[in-house]
Design an enzyme around this catalytic site. Structure first.
Site, short mmCIF file in Angstrom:
data_model
loop_
_atom_site.label_atom_id
_atom_site.label_comp_id
_atom_site.label_asym_id
_atom_site.label_seq_id
_atom_site.Cartn_x
_atom_site.Cartn_y
_atom_site.Cartn_z
N PHE A 22 0.83 -1.20 0.00
CA PHE A 22 0.00 0.00 0.00
C PHE A 22 0.87 1.26 0.00
O PHE A 22 1.84 1.35 0.75
CB PHE A 22 -0.88 0.05 1.25
CG PHE A 22 -2.11 -0.80 1.20
CD1 PHE A 22 -3.27 -0.35 0.60
CD2 PHE A 22 -2.11 -2.07 1.78
CE1 PHE A 22 -4.42 -1.14 0.57
CE2 PHE A 22 -3.25 -2.87 1.75
CZ PHE A 22 -4.41 -2.40 1.15
N ASP A 23 0.46 2.22 -0.80
CA ASP A 23 0.93 3.59 -0.64
C ASP A 23 0.28 4.15 0.63
O ASP A 23 -0.69 3.57 1.14
CB ASP A 23 0.52 4.39 -1.88
CG ASP A 23 0.84 5.87 -1.78
OD1 ASP A 23 1.97 6.21 -1.39
OD2 ASP A 23 -0.06 6.68 -2.06
N LEU A 24 0.79 5.27 1.13
CA LEU A 24 0.21 5.86 2.34
C LEU A 24 -0.61 7.11 2.04
O LEU A 24 -1.84 7.09 2.12
CB LEU A 24 1.33 6.20 3.34
CG LEU A 24 0.89 6.83 4.67
CD1 LEU A 24 -0.08 5.93 5.42
CD2 LEU A 24 2.12 7.14 5.52
#
Length: 232
Positions: A22-24
């Site tokens: 996941f990106d944040l």
């Protein structure tokens, strides 16, 4: 970067993801206000004013500061370092908390873990700040690995961070892994590592046109759609 056999779009779209990166910012949390306020603070310290906050949202949420300051304001390397320092003055104390998880994200992460998925964070944000965000919003418990940029921003390219996450998870079969993000850099970084990428529209700062232009393998409009795809 290690060399990998890239999959075709058709092969990537048949992926069942056991390992999820996941990106944040813009993917798990709505970090825009804090980042924009910190950019305005940094510009103000240099005697500059950006009236159009929409410009800051588009240009600074996702890409590393070390790329955005010179690209959009023409800063020299020395000016960029100074501007990043000003940014940190505001962001590390206040901006990091002008932020919140998107609705449904904590529950999604809990269900993914319950289903036995391995989850990693792959963000260009300096890793110490990424850890703070996850701990503050009680999300750290869902992540098997957290990978981010260096504090001095010397290593913050998305493809490199994704490579770090793949290594940290010990993934042998790239066909079981995929990336989730909101910007073109997430897609390009994933594809550079041979991964599929799910582009999200539920609150991120990218657009459908941006994600389609870089050939995101999937595009989802909300967290419910994302969950259906990840748990299929």
């Amino acid at each position: 970067m290690r060399r990998m056999e890239k999959k075709t779009a058709k092969e990537r779209q048949s992926t069942v993801m056991q390992y999820i990166l996941f990106d944040l910012d813009g993917t798990l949390t709505d970090s825009g206000p804090g980042i924009v306020h910190a950019i305005q603070y940094a510009l103000g310290k240099r005697g500059m004013v950006e009236q159009d906050t929409g410009v800051l949202y588009r240009n600074f949420i996702g890409p590393p500061l070390s790329e955005s300051f010179p690209k959009f304001y023409g800063f020299s390397p020395e000016e960029t370092i100074e501007a990043i320092g000003f940014f940190r003055e505001y962001y590390d104390k206040r901006g990091i908390y002008e932020n919140k998880p998107y609705t449904g994200i904590p529950a999604l992460l809990a269900r993914l873990k319950a289903a036995g998925k391995q989850i990693a964070l792959a963000t260009s944000k300096p890793i110490y700040l990424a850890e703070q965000v996850l701990e503050h919003f009680e999300l750290r418990q869902y992540f098997d690995q957290v990978c981010g940029g260096s504090k001095d921003e010397s290593r913050n390219g998305k493809a490199d961070i994704i490579e770090d996450a793949l290594s940290a998870l010990g993934i042998l079969d790239l066909g079981q892994a995929g990336m989730v993000g909101d910007r073109y850099l997430d897609v390009l970084g994933a594809h550079a590592n041979g991964l599929s990428c799910i582009g999200i529209l539920y609150g991120g700062y990218g657009t459908r046109e941006e994600l389609e232009a870089v050939q995101a393998d999937f595009i989802v409009k909300d967290v419910a759609d994302l969950e259906r795809l990840l748990l299929c």
